[in-house]
Design an enzyme around this catalytic site. Structure first.
Site, PDB file in Angstrom:
ATOM      1  N   ARG A 116     -52.786  33.758 -40.499  1.00 33.23           N
ATOM      2  CA  ARG A 116     -52.711  32.706 -41.528  1.00 33.23           C
ATOM      3  C   ARG A 116     -53.941  31.788 -41.427  1.00 33.23           C
ATOM      4  NH1 ARG A 116     -49.265  29.144 -44.594  1.00 33.23           N
ATOM      5  NH2 ARG A 116     -49.289  26.988 -43.842  1.00 33.23           N
ATOM      6  N   LYS A 157     -41.779  25.350 -45.869  1.00 33.33           N
ATOM      7  CA  LYS A 157     -41.114  24.243 -45.190  1.00 33.33           C
ATOM      8  C   LYS A 157     -40.542  23.269 -46.208  1.00 33.33           C
ATOM      9  CE  LYS A 157     -43.838  24.317 -40.919  1.00 33.33           C
ATOM     10  NZ  LYS A 157     -44.748  23.552 -40.019  1.00 33.33           N
ATOM     11  N   HIS A 160     -49.305  23.414 -47.749  1.00 29.39           N
ATOM     12  CA  HIS A 160     -49.415  22.179 -46.974  1.00 29.39           C
ATOM     13  C   HIS A 160     -49.029  20.988 -47.847  1.00 29.39           C
ATOM     14  CE1 HIS A 160     -52.528  23.972 -43.949  1.00 29.39           C
ATOM     15  NE2 HIS A 160     -51.280  24.218 -43.595  1.00 29.39           N
ATOM     16  N   TYR A 212     -59.361  23.015 -41.319  1.00 29.19           N
ATOM     17  CA  TYR A 212     -60.112  24.263 -41.435  1.00 29.19           C
ATOM     18  C   TYR A 212     -61.588  24.020 -41.682  1.00 29.19           C
ATOM     19  CZ  TYR A 212     -55.605  26.494 -41.462  1.00 29.19           C
ATOM     20  OH  TYR A 212     -54.347  26.910 -41.101  1.00 29.19           O
ATOM     21  N   ARG A 262     -46.766  32.000 -43.371  1.00 29.66           N
ATOM     22  CA  ARG A 262     -46.209  31.827 -42.033  1.00 29.66           C
ATOM     23  C   ARG A 262     -45.309  33.029 -41.759  1.00 29.66           C
ATOM     24  NH1 ARG A 262     -45.453  26.896 -44.790  1.00 29.66           N
ATOM     25  NH2 ARG A 262     -46.647  25.138 -43.925  1.00 29.66           N
ATOM     26  N   HIS A 313     -49.737  33.943 -36.376  1.00 29.72           N
ATOM     27  CA  HIS A 313     -50.159  32.692 -37.013  1.00 29.72           C
ATOM     28  C   HIS A 313     -51.674  32.623 -37.144  1.00 29.72           C
ATOM     29  CE1 HIS A 313     -48.758  28.980 -38.712  1.00 29.72           C
ATOM     30  NE2 HIS A 313     -49.645  28.286 -38.026  1.00 29.72           N
TER      31      HIS A 313
END
Length: 310
Positions: free
Chosen positions: A258, A188, A281, A290, A162, A255
């Site tokens: 990515r 994150k 994730h 995806y 990111r 983004h």
């Protein structure tokens, strides 16, 4: 008072008291007219205010199911439900009608947008070609700007970061030419992960470090014109400027690099669990988006490889 009269009064209040736009009033009128028409069929008569107050969650679910059967998608039905909530709460305030119908009622979830990846050729052009252009609106040295932008965008595409993760790196974190080991990334939730680094990423980073004005290990890896940590908006503007000059798609954003990293790995046969780890994730369901992006390529791979594909 009939339901239609109550609706007319609410729409007038929206326009006159709450200064809602004509488009908003028109949209609410359309949604709630459909609802009142459905109730007339559902209940066998035109509903009045008392009947609206006596509705149950099952009545609203029946309306949403009816709209789904008529072709409404999740987003449209969620909007119609929002209009219903506002109208029924208005009736509760003005006429003392209960809002039992809203109890525990959840709207349909809008489908998450499918990530838009670049083609492999466009991704390469985005990360390497950007070094050939200088944005005249920027107060930086062209050589420094070029080396930094190539390093940054090569990192995003080569490692699937990111932009916030990349811009949080320090000089000490930089992958260097000839070095070994993975890049440690903080994502994150302050969760750390290790990401392998391609030789192309190390080479681009080496060229940027040669231009870097502050080599201290604790200095920001990516700097702006004034020596502070690079602002994401500045990086986004840089890629936006380049994509227009190069004729790249409008979704060529940081983004999207990515997304392209994940999609191209999947197309090359990478395991979905491995891609989940590389992207950081928390849930596999997030990574599974995806699979729809690369469905066409996967189908072609299957046709070429499976002995019974014919």
């Amino acid at each position: 008072m009939t339901g239609a009269e109550a609706l007319a009064g609410w729409l007038a209040a929206l326009a006159e008291e709450r200064r809602a736009s004509p488009h908003t009033v028109e949209a609410y009128a359309a949604d709630l007219s459909l609802f009142l028409g459905f109730l007339t069929r559902h209940l066998g008569e035109e509903p009045d205010v008392a009947a609206l107050g006596a509705l149950r969650p099952t009545d609203l679910r029946a309306f949403l199911a009816d709209r789904a059967a008529k072709g409404d998608g999740n987003t449209t039905r969620a909007r119609r439900l929002a209009a219903l909530r506002s109208f029924l709460r208005h009736l509760a305030r003005r006429h003392g009608q209960p809002t039992t119908a809203l109890a525990g009622l959840r709207g349909p979830r809008a489908a998450r947008p499918v990530p838009r990846a670049l083609t492999a050729a466009d991704a390469r052009e985005a990360v390497t070609g950007i070094g050939a252009v200088h944005d005249p609106d920027r107060a930086e040295q062209p050589r420094m700007q070029a080396a930094r932008d190539v390093a940054l965008f090569t990192l995003l595409y080569g490692c699937g970061l990111r932009i916030a993760e990349a811009l949080a790196l320090q000089v000490a974190d930089a992958p260097r030419p000839g070095a070994a080991g993975a890049l440690r990334v903080t994502g994150k939730g302050n969760k750390q992960r290790l990401v392998p680094v391609l030789p192309a990423v190390r080479a681009a980073m080496g060229e940027w470090l040669a231009e870097h004005p502050d080599p201290r290990p604790d200095a920001p890896l990516f700097l702006g014109a004034r020596g502070a940590r690079l602002d994401p908006a500045v990086a986004q503007r840089s890629l936006r400027h380049w994509r227009r000059l190069a004729g790249l798609p409008e979704h060529a954003t940081p983004h999207a690099l990515r997304h392209s990293f994940a999609t191209h790995l999947l197309g090359g046969g990478a395991d979905l669990r491995a891609i989940q780890e590389l992207l950081g994730h928390a849930s596999l369901s997030t990574t599974q988006r995806y699979t729809s992006v690369d469905a066409t390529a996967l189908l072609e791979t299957w046709r070429a490889a499976h002995p019974r594909a014919d």
